[in-house]
Design a protein around this motif. Structure first.
Motif, PDB file in Angstrom:
ATOM      1  N   GLU A  17      -3.842   6.843  -3.648  1.00 36.45           N
ATOM      2  CA  GLU A  17      -3.118   5.712  -3.067  1.00 36.45           C
ATOM      3  C   GLU A  17      -2.872   4.692  -4.178  1.00 36.45           C
ATOM      4  N   ARG A  18      -1.852   3.892  -4.015  1.00 39.14           N
ATOM      5  CA  ARG A  18      -1.587   2.835  -4.991  1.00 39.14           C
ATOM      6  C   ARG A  18      -1.471   1.508  -4.257  1.00 39.14           C
ATOM      7  N   ILE A  19      -2.053   0.463  -4.848  1.00 32.63           N
ATOM      8  CA  ILE A  19      -1.936  -0.868  -4.253  1.00 32.63           C
ATOM      9  C   ILE A  19      -1.375  -1.821  -5.302  1.00 32.63           C
ATOM     10  N   ILE A  59       5.318 -12.326 -10.405  1.00 31.00           N
ATOM     11  CA  ILE A  59       4.120 -11.951 -11.170  1.00 31.00           C
ATOM     12  C   ILE A  59       3.390 -10.891 -10.355  1.00 31.00           C
ATOM     13  N   LEU A  60       3.184  -9.743 -10.959  1.00 33.68           N
ATOM     14  CA  LEU A  60       2.724  -8.586 -10.199  1.00 33.68           C
ATOM     15  C   LEU A  60       1.418  -8.026 -10.756  1.00 33.68           C
ATOM     16  N   SER A  61       0.574  -7.560  -9.849  1.00 40.17           N
ATOM     17  CA  SER A  61      -0.658  -6.913 -10.284  1.00 40.17           C
ATOM     18  C   SER A  61      -0.683  -5.480  -9.748  1.00 40.17           C
ATOM     19  N   GLY A  64       2.817   3.636 -11.336  1.00 34.40           N
ATOM     20  CA  GLY A  64       3.904   4.117 -10.487  1.00 34.40           C
ATOM     21  C   GLY A  64       5.128   3.231 -10.644  1.00 34.40           C
ATOM     22  N   LEU A  65       4.885   1.991 -11.099  1.00 39.04           N
ATOM     23  CA  LEU A  65       6.007   1.081 -11.318  1.00 39.04           C
ATOM     24  C   LEU A  65       6.773   1.550 -12.559  1.00 39.04           C
ATOM     25  N   GLN A  66       8.086   1.601 -12.427  1.00 39.38           N
ATOM     26  CA  GLN A  66       8.942   1.965 -13.565  1.00 39.38           C
ATOM     27  C   GLN A  66      10.050   0.924 -13.695  1.00 39.38           C
ATOM     28  N   GLU A 108      15.790  -4.138 -13.420  1.00 41.24           N
ATOM     29  CA  GLU A 108      15.803  -3.202 -12.297  1.00 41.24           C
ATOM     30  C   GLU A 108      14.502  -2.404 -12.358  1.00 41.24           C
ATOM     31  N   HIS A 109      13.848  -2.260 -11.218  1.00 43.58           N
ATOM     32  CA  HIS A 109      12.589  -1.517 -11.204  1.00 43.58           C
ATOM     33  C   HIS A 109      12.451  -0.734  -9.910  1.00 43.58           C
ATOM     34  N   ARG A 110      11.544   0.257  -9.908  1.00 42.02           N
ATOM     35  CA  ARG A 110      11.310   1.079  -8.730  1.00 42.02           C
ATOM     36  C   ARG A 110       9.867   1.546  -8.763  1.00 42.02           C
ATOM     37  N   VAL A 111       9.403   2.128  -7.663  1.00 48.74           N
ATOM     38  CA  VAL A 111       8.023   2.612  -7.621  1.00 48.74           C
ATOM     39  C   VAL A 111       8.007   4.079  -7.206  1.00 48.74           C
ATOM     40  N   THR A 112       7.329   4.888  -8.025  1.00 45.50           N
ATOM     41  CA  THR A 112       7.132   6.288  -7.653  1.00 45.50           C
ATOM     42  C   THR A 112       5.739   6.410  -7.030  1.00 45.50           C
ATOM     43  N   TYR A 136       0.859  -1.187   0.000  1.00 47.78           N
ATOM     44  CA  TYR A 136       0.000   0.000   0.000  1.00 47.78           C
ATOM     45  C   TYR A 136       0.896   1.239   0.000  1.00 47.78           C
ATOM     46  N   TYR A 137       0.797   2.033  -1.055  1.00 48.45           N
ATOM     47  CA  TYR A 137       1.575   3.266  -1.149  1.00 48.45           C
ATOM     48  C   TYR A 137       0.627   4.451  -0.943  1.00 48.45           C
ATOM     49  N   PRO A 138       0.691   5.129   0.199  1.00 45.90           N
ATOM     50  CA  PRO A 138      -0.200   6.272   0.404  1.00 45.90           C
ATOM     51  C   PRO A 138       0.187   7.420  -0.530  1.00 45.90           C
ATOM     52  N   GLY A 196       8.421   4.951  -3.517  1.00 48.94           N
ATOM     53  CA  GLY A 196       7.611   3.910  -2.878  1.00 48.94           C
ATOM     54  C   GLY A 196       8.436   2.643  -2.699  1.00 48.94           C
ATOM     55  N   PHE A 197       9.285   2.389  -3.665  1.00 44.97           N
ATOM     56  CA  PHE A 197      10.150   1.208  -3.608  1.00 44.97           C
ATOM     57  C   PHE A 197      11.467   1.583  -4.266  1.00 44.97           C
ATOM     58  N   THR A 198      12.544   1.392  -3.533  1.00 47.29           N
ATOM     59  CA  THR A 198      13.874   1.747  -4.016  1.00 47.29           C
ATOM     60  C   THR A 198      14.267   0.883  -5.244  1.00 47.29           C
ATOM     61  N   PRO A 199      15.119   1.386  -6.136  1.00 42.05           N
ATOM     62  CA  PRO A 199      15.499   0.590  -7.309  1.00 42.05           C
ATOM     63  C   PRO A 199      16.133  -0.747  -6.898  1.00 42.05           C
ATOM     64  N   HIS A 200      15.681  -1.810  -7.521  1.00 40.17           N
ATOM     65  CA  HIS A 200      16.196  -3.150  -7.167  1.00 40.17           C
ATOM     66  C   HIS A 200      15.835  -4.127  -8.284  1.00 40.17           C
ATOM     67  N   SER A 201      16.460  -5.288  -8.239  1.00 44.61           N
ATOM     68  CA  SER A 201      15.950  -6.400  -9.037  1.00 44.61           C
ATOM     69  C   SER A 201      15.426  -7.411  -8.033  1.00 44.61           C
ATOM     70  N   MET A 229       0.333  -6.001  -5.822  1.00 42.01           N
ATOM     71  CA  MET A 229       0.477  -7.315  -5.197  1.00 42.01           C
ATOM     72  C   MET A 229       1.483  -8.106  -6.012  1.00 42.01           C
ATOM     73  N   ALA A 230       2.518  -8.584  -5.344  1.00 39.53           N
ATOM     74  CA  ALA A 230       3.567  -9.331  -6.050  1.00 39.53           C
ATOM     75  C   ALA A 230       3.555 -10.770  -5.570  1.00 39.53           C
ATOM     76  N   PHE A 231       3.689 -11.696  -6.499  1.00 45.19           N
ATOM     77  CA  PHE A 231       3.770 -13.117  -6.184  1.00 45.19           C
ATOM     78  C   PHE A 231       5.169 -13.575  -6.596  1.00 45.19           C
ATOM     79  N   PHE A 232       5.925 -14.061  -5.615  1.00 44.15           N
ATOM     80  CA  PHE A 232       7.326 -14.407  -5.856  1.00 44.15           C
ATOM     81  C   PHE A 232       7.485 -15.918  -6.012  1.00 44.15           C
ATOM     82  N   VAL A 233       8.074 -16.324  -7.115  1.00 43.21           N
ATOM     83  CA  VAL A 233       8.217 -17.748  -7.419  1.00 43.21           C
ATOM     84  C   VAL A 233       9.703 -18.135  -7.343  1.00 43.21           C
TER      85      VAL A 233
HETATM   86  O1  LIG Z   1       4.667  -2.198  -6.145  1.00 44.04           O
HETATM   87  C1  LIG Z   1       5.165  -2.573  -7.194  1.00 44.04           C
HETATM   88  O2  LIG Z   1       4.630  -2.371  -8.286  1.00 44.04           O
HETATM   89  C2  LIG Z   1       6.528  -3.251  -7.182  1.00 44.04           C
HETATM   90  C3  LIG Z   1       6.837  -4.024  -5.950  1.00 44.04           C
HETATM   91  C4  LIG Z   1       8.168  -4.703  -6.023  1.00 44.04           C
HETATM   92  O3  LIG Z   1       8.986  -4.383  -6.829  1.00 44.04           O
HETATM   93  C5  LIG Z   1       8.494  -5.826  -5.110  1.00 44.04           C
HETATM   94  O4  LIG Z   1       7.693  -6.135  -4.209  1.00 44.04           O
HETATM   95  O5  LIG Z   1       9.579  -6.428  -5.273  1.00 44.04           O
END
Ligand SMILES: O=C(O)CCC(=O)C(=O)O
Ligand SMILES: [Fe+2]
Length: 349
Positions: free
Chosen positions: A283-285, A224-226, A233-235, A273-277, A200-202, A212-217, A287-291
């Motif tokens: 608000e932004r919501i 898989i993300l929704s 906001g995702l870049q 590499e991705h980040r969130v503004t 949840y990004y206010p 919202g989320f620092t640059p990372h891989s 959901m990430a599913f990590f495999v």
């Molecule tokens: O909120 C998003 O769109 C990205 C979240 C993300 O990068 C992560 O949870 O690893």
């Protein structure tokens, strides 16, 4: 009380007159990047086409080129019903509307509900999250998934089941595209480690000062993300270093190549590499599913990809060790894989 929830910080009266120092990024964040030309747009893959025998050839090439050249793509016709996604959206919104004391029942270190994580550079992310290990089932924490409001829990289970099927289908196609021995990679992911992050990004009065989320891989095989509530906001960073928005496409899901897939493919696919503004008024919501592979699986370049023509660029490690070494590192851009790289001097090959 130590206020860690960014949502509470934003809700507090009187309204924030300035952003607390520990959220401030060192440089201003470009929120709207120029609309990409079509060649710079994140690719889209049609899963139904990909999965239909005989007609998937072009789609397979699209998938291959997306993983090679982008490390991120959107997937449509993925089999997730829009009704499930819509219901889940409502239930997640209700969850975040719960009073802080209620959400704190799921509080925890690492897993569970928590807010405003501190990053390597000491700066906090502008977001709260609920992080839950969902597989293997014996690793599920009794105070998390089983205790969620039942409608949220049931829909989340349905959602996860569908994503598991989608993930194994996508991994199968990737193996085909990579000309890997069928099932070498997918077998390691079967009943592997899986988790979900509901973030949840206010809104933020000065969004260009925070992330919202620092640059990372992602350290995963795939993610898989929704973009749950349709707020972007995702870049993602292109291979030439510019940030491109992941546009909102109706009913699409976003797939990220993670570091483990980069290792399996011996660097042919690269994690993105991705980040969130964040947004000034919405608000932004997400959901990430990590495999991920099973704990006892080995992470390393696929045996039939490496050879004299294509020497291994990465070490081989058990998943358990990989996770330990990953957590010993700082989250910073695409630096996660440093502990897996084989030195160029060839000494460790
Ligand atoms: O909120 C998003 O769109 C990205 C979240 C993300 O990068 C992560 O949870 O690893
Ligand atoms: Fe991520």
């Amino acid at each position: 009380m130590k206020l860690t929830s960014v949502q509470e910080l934003v809700k507090a009266a009187p309204p924030l007159s300035s952003i607390p120092l520990h959220f401030l990024q060192q440089t201003r964040i470009a929120l709207s990047v120029p609309t990409p030309s079509s060649s710079a747009e994140i690719p889209t893959v049609d899963y139904t086409l990909l999965a239909s025998p005989g007609s998937g050839e072009t789609e397979l090439q699209k998938l291959h080129s997306a993983c090679k050249n982008w490390g991120i793509f959107q997937v449509v016709n993925h089999g997730m019903s829009p009704e499930v996604m819509e219901k889940l959206r409502g239930e997640i919104e209700e969850f975040y509307e719960l009073p802080l004391e209620e959400k704190m029942k799921y509080g925890g270190d690492g897993e569970g509900y928590g807010g405003g994580r501190v990053r390597a550079n000491g700066i906090r992310d502008w977001g709260d999250r609920l992080y839950i290990t969902t597989n293997p089932v014996h690793l599920r924490r009794p105070n998390l998934l089983p205790q969620l409001p039942s409608s949220l829990r049931d829909n989340l289970e349905t959602y996860i089941q569908t994503l598991k099927t989608l993930a194994s289908g996508l991994l199968g196609s990737m193996e085909e595209a990579l000309e890997m021995e069928a099932n070498e990679m997918a077998a390691k992911m079967d009943d592997g480690l899986q988790s979900v992050a509901i973030i949840y990004y206010p809104p933020c009065p000065q969004p260009e000062l925070v992330l919202g989320f620092t640059p990372h891989s992602d350290a995963t095989c795939i993610t898989i993300l929704s973009q749950v509530n349709g707020v972007g906001g995702l870049q993602a960073k292109t291979r030439d270093g510019s940030w491109v928005p992941v546009n909102i496409l109706p009913n699409a899901l976003v797939v990220l190549v993670g570091d483990i897939l980069e290792v399996f493919s011996n660097g042919l696919y690269e994690s993105a590499e991705h980040r969130v503004t964040v947004n000034p008024d919405k608000e932004r919501i997400s959901m990430a599913f990590f495999v991920n592979p099973k704990f006892d699986a080995e992470v390393g370049p696929a045996t039939d990809i490496v050879g004299p023509e294509n020497p291994a660029k990465f070490k081989r490690k058990g998943m358990e060790q990989y996770v330990k070494d990953y957590f010993a590192m700082k989250m910073e851009g695409r630096s996660n894989l440093e502990h897996m790289k084989i030195d160029n001097d060839g000494c460790r090959q």
